[in-house]
Design a protein around this motif. Structure first.
Motif, short mmCIF file in Angstrom:
data_model
loop_
_atom_site.label_atom_id
_atom_site.label_comp_id
_atom_site.label_asym_id
_atom_site.label_seq_id
_atom_site.Cartn_x
_atom_site.Cartn_y
_atom_site.Cartn_z
N VAL A 179 -6.60 3.86 4.96
CA VAL A 179 -5.27 3.44 4.52
C VAL A 179 -4.64 4.50 3.62
CG1 VAL A 179 -3.98 1.74 3.19
CG2 VAL A 179 -5.73 0.99 4.81
N ASP A 180 -5.38 4.90 2.57
CA ASP A 180 -4.83 5.91 1.66
C ASP A 180 -4.52 7.21 2.39
OD1 ASP A 180 -4.93 4.19 -0.47
OD2 ASP A 180 -6.83 4.96 -1.26
N ALA A 239 0.81 -1.21 0.00
CA ALA A 239 0.00 0.00 0.00
C ALA A 239 0.85 1.27 0.00
CB ALA A 239 -0.92 0.02 1.22
N ASP A 283 -9.88 0.79 9.08
CA ASP A 283 -10.86 1.12 8.05
C ASP A 283 -10.19 1.21 6.69
OD1 ASP A 283 -12.84 1.24 9.94
OD2 ASP A 283 -12.84 3.43 10.10
N THR A 284 -10.85 0.62 5.69
CA THR A 284 -10.29 0.61 4.34
C THR A 284 -9.99 2.02 3.85
OG1 THR A 284 -11.48 -1.42 3.83
CG2 THR A 284 -10.67 -0.11 1.97
N GLY A 285 -10.92 2.94 4.06
CA GLY A 285 -10.74 4.30 3.58
C GLY A 285 -9.63 5.05 4.26
N PRO A 297 -8.07 -4.46 5.38
CA PRO A 297 -6.70 -4.15 5.83
C PRO A 297 -6.61 -4.20 7.36
CG PRO A 297 -7.83 -2.12 5.33
CD PRO A 297 -8.82 -3.21 5.05
N THR A 321 -7.79 -4.44 13.02
CA THR A 321 -8.43 -4.01 11.77
C THR A 321 -8.42 -2.48 11.66
OG1 THR A 321 -9.88 -5.94 11.80
CG2 THR A 321 -10.57 -4.07 10.44
N PRO A 376 -2.95 -6.86 4.13
CA PRO A 376 -4.28 -6.92 3.53
C PRO A 376 -5.34 -7.23 4.58
CG PRO A 376 -2.70 -8.06 2.15
CD PRO A 376 -1.99 -7.73 3.44
#
Length: 746
Positions: free
Chosen positions: A203-204, A119, A199-201, A158, A197, A156
């Motif tokens: 990561v960026d 990532a 949050d997916t959002g 993530p 865990t 992953p």
């Protein structure tokens, strides 16, 4: 929702900076920095002590210190060449996860290094996988791994996998880069981990923040090297004088100053936008990252050039900063992901077909409210048939619109910054910015005479103020500026136009050139009233001259940008004594004070013109098709649009910076000059890039069949040349930055 008022103050940031700088000067002295950076024990000790100062708790509560403060700390670490990756704590504090080791990290008991692996944004950063209890794979470019007690690895899911640095199956390999130690590769074979865990959002966002933090450290490193180069230029003698007196060196260092200021202001603004949770903070961060990557390496190169051979030695500080800058601006993919983000915003959306505009910046409560007020007024008074009729005129005919000026005069906004005793509204600099911004957005014609009004308010007699200021305020008068002359050009101290005392008045003889507003009601005329004064600028005086005065002859010429200027001849022009503004022979002070006022905002006006043209260019590109393919999908187009977006944002931040200084009661000449130089040359670059993107059709002028955007691209390119020359050429401005801003010898 945090607001600027609830975040740490500038005074508190200054205290934080001084505290960190003082700590590093004592515990990480420059003479030991290289050896200390190669010693894991020294790095670990500094890391622990910085955490014990509370710096590992930043970003847990924005009111106690957020990303803006993290960036400040990273700048100080960069200045000191200290490789402690303190931003890793901020990233984990912002991750939204909790783990027992994080409490130890905040207290200084644990030192966590972060790795993003696949990532990361860099294709060589490695790949990690997890079975829910262990982690396997490889993570590269990990900072300070030898001094870390734990690693926080993005896998992953993530999820963030927390791994003890002494875990079986974990191998840490040093991977020297740019001739320095500090980066490592982690190889993991079923290493036990505590997975949490994320949050997916998010990561960026974490990677975006990491890039911004490293840009901050690179800014600190580049700034320290630059300051040393300035000091060296003052002391190093060659050919019998300090090298800092050579114009080539002065301009080189002035360029570096401008680039550093743009990078620093952009990064700090992005961090502030994040802390107040502004919706567009990611866009600001992308712009700051792109700018840092495209300018700081250039600054480092020029700094090394200024040092010459002395900067080759590893015993000198400069090499360590050069290396740090290059490593930091390339990490996590460097500018490439940020460029992609900017290009996607300006060229790919939105889906509802509405226009993509540059994100608004916070002008404070008064500025934001006034922005809306001005926008509403312009929507009512400068739209529809009135605006369409104006736009059908040629560029020359659009220079001024008396009806619009009078309508604007009825609002009182021509005097929005004037003191109330002169009929003004006494508004602050950010309200002035809001006004300029909305005028440029609406492409409204100019009105008023700001330089002349400021001059009259400071130096005019009560009678002059009562006569001239009300008509300027009503939008009924416009002024030209009679400064430049043949042979002298913009060297005002060499002017020859004479004003000779004759009874109760003055008689003027001479010639002025390149006068753009020759068609105005009045001319603000600079003359020589004492030809024997020493120094030569001591013998100048200023006059307000009605343009219908007998003896004035105007010979016009068309400019290369489609406007006009004139040679204005003054033959025995008789002026009353009360036409003089200020005392006799005090014109230099009157004139330079007025120009300083104008320069404080002129850079902002230019960059807002560029911003408006940029928005129109992007709108055109979104719908353009070349050889059956959407133009917006061309990789080169996307790269150049993203770079322009970052450069424009830097110019806007310089504008805001100047406004903040004006509100604080000062406008340092170096910063005003930097804004003017940067914005004028940005306008040139914008025109050249637009022509490259659009090709020959973009060279078609207004009125030509097939002209794009009514020919504004090529016309603005021609017009941009004026902005790098007027109000003092950019070469003169660079000398001003070097001598008055940096203190280099004259």
């Amino acid at each position: 929702m945090p607001t600027p008022a609830t975040l740490p103050s500038d005074e508190e940031r200054t205290m934080l900076r001084d505290s960190v700088r003082g700590f590093l000067a004592h515990h990480w002295p420059a003479a030991e920095a290289v050896d200390a950076a190669a010693d894991p024990a020294r790095v670990a000790s500094a890391w622990r002590q910085l955490a014990e100062l509370g710096l590992a708790q930043l970003c847990t509560d924005p009111s106690e210190g957020g990303l803006r403060e993290v960036l400040l700390v990273m700048e100080e670490l960069g200045r000191a060449a200290c490789p402690v990756p303190l931003h890793a704590a901020a990233l984990l504090n912002l991750s939204g996860v909790e783990a027992p080791v994080l409490a130890d990290m905040r207290g200084g008991g644990a030192r966590l290094a972060v790795a993003f692996a696949q990532a990361d944004g860099d294709p060589a950063a490695g790949r990690l996988g997890s079975d829910g209890a262990t982690v396997s794979g490889e993570a590269c470019f990990v900072e300070a791994a030898a001094a870390a007690t734990h690693f926080a690895l993005l896998v992953p899911g993530p999820a963030i996998a927390f791994v003890d640095a002494g875990s079986p199956g974990l191998v840490v390999e040093s991977t020297p880069a740019m001739g320095t130690t500090g980066l490592s590769r982690l190889r993991l074979d079923r290493v036990a981990a505590d997975l949490r865990t994320v949050d997916t959002g998010r990561v960026d966002d974490l990677v975006t923040i990491a890039r911004l933090c490293l840009a901050g450290r690179a800014i600190g490193a580049a700034s320290r090297a630059f300051e040393m180069a300035v000091g060296y230029a003052k002391e190093r003698h060659q050919f019998g004088q300090p090298i800092g007196r050579f114009q080539a060196v002065q301009h080189k260092l002035a360029n570096a100053y401008i680039a550093l200021q743009g990078a620093q202001l952009s990064a700090r603004s992005a961090a502030q936008q994040h802390d107040v949770r502004a919706p567009a903070w990611r866009l600001f961060a992308a712009a700051a990252t792109v700018l840092a990557a495209t300018t700081l390496r250039g600054v480092s190169l020029e700094t090394q050039h200024a040092f010459g051979a002395i900067g080759y030695s590893e015993e000198h500080e400069a090499p360590r900063h050069f290396k740090q800058v290059h490593l930091d601006v390339l990490r996590h993919g460097g500018a490439r992901p940020a460029r992609a983000q900017l290009a996607a915003y300006y060229l790919d959306g939105p889906d509802d077909g509405t226009a993509r505009t540059m994100p608004e910046y916070d002008l404070g409560p008064a500025g934001n409210a006034f922005r809306k007020e001005v926008r509403a007024w312009l929507d009512e008074h400068w739209s529809g048939a009135r605006r369409a009729a104006h736009e059908r005129l040629t560029f020359k005919e659009r220079e001024y619109n008396r009806d619009f000026a009078r309508a604007l005069g009825r609002t009182g906004w021509i005097g929005l910054a004037w003191p109330e005793r002169f009929g003004g509204q006494g508004r602050g600099a950010f309200e002035q910015l809001a006004f300029i911004e909305e005028m440029e957005r609406a492409e409204a014609p100019r009105a008023g005479a700001p330089v002349q009004a400021a001059m009259l308010q400071v130096y005019g007699t009560p009678e002059q103020q009562a006569r001239y200021l009300p008509e300027i305020l009503r939008g009924e008068a416009i002024y030209g500026m009679g400064y430049s002359e043949p042979d002298a050009g913009s060297d005002l101290a060499s002017m020859r136009t004479r004003a000779v005392r004759d009874g109760d008045g003055w008689v003027v003889n001479g010639q002025k050139i390149w006068t753009t507003t020759y068609w105005g009601d009045y001319m603000l005329l600079a003359t020589r009233t004492d030809p024997d004064a020493k120094p030569s600028h001591a013998g100048l005086s200023m006059f307000i001259v009605p343009m219908d005065t007998p003896g004035i002859t105007v010979k016009t010429s068309t400019t290369m940008y489609g406007g006009s200027f004139a040679n204005v001849f003054y033959d025995n022009v008789r002026l009353p004594a009360d036409a003089m503004v200020g005392e006799p022979n005090a014109g230099w002070k009157v004139l330079t004070g007025a120009l300083a006022t104008e320069r404080g905002f002129i850079g902002g006006g230019i960059v807002l013109k560029v911003a408006r043209s940029f928005e129109l260019l992007c709108e055109h590109i979104r719908g353009a098709v070349v050889d059956g393919k959407p133009l917006r999908e061309d990789p080169l187009v996307r790269e150049r649009i993203a770079t322009l977006a970052a450069e424009i944002e830097a110019g806007r931040q310089m504008m805001v910076h100047c406004a903040a200084q004006v509100d604080g009661g000062e406008t340092p000449p170096g910063d005003a000059a930097a804004s003017k130089v940067y914005s004028g040359e940005l306008m040139e670059r914008f025109g050249e890039v637009a022509l490259d993107i659009l090709g020959m059709q973009a060279t078609l002028s207004e009125g030509s069949p097939g002209a794009l955007l009514r020919g504004r691209i090529e016309q603005h390119l021609r017009h941009s040349l004026m902005w790098v020359i007027s109000i003092g050429t950019n070469e003169i401005q660079r000398s001003l930055i070097a001598q008055r801003g940096l203190g280099l010898p004259r």
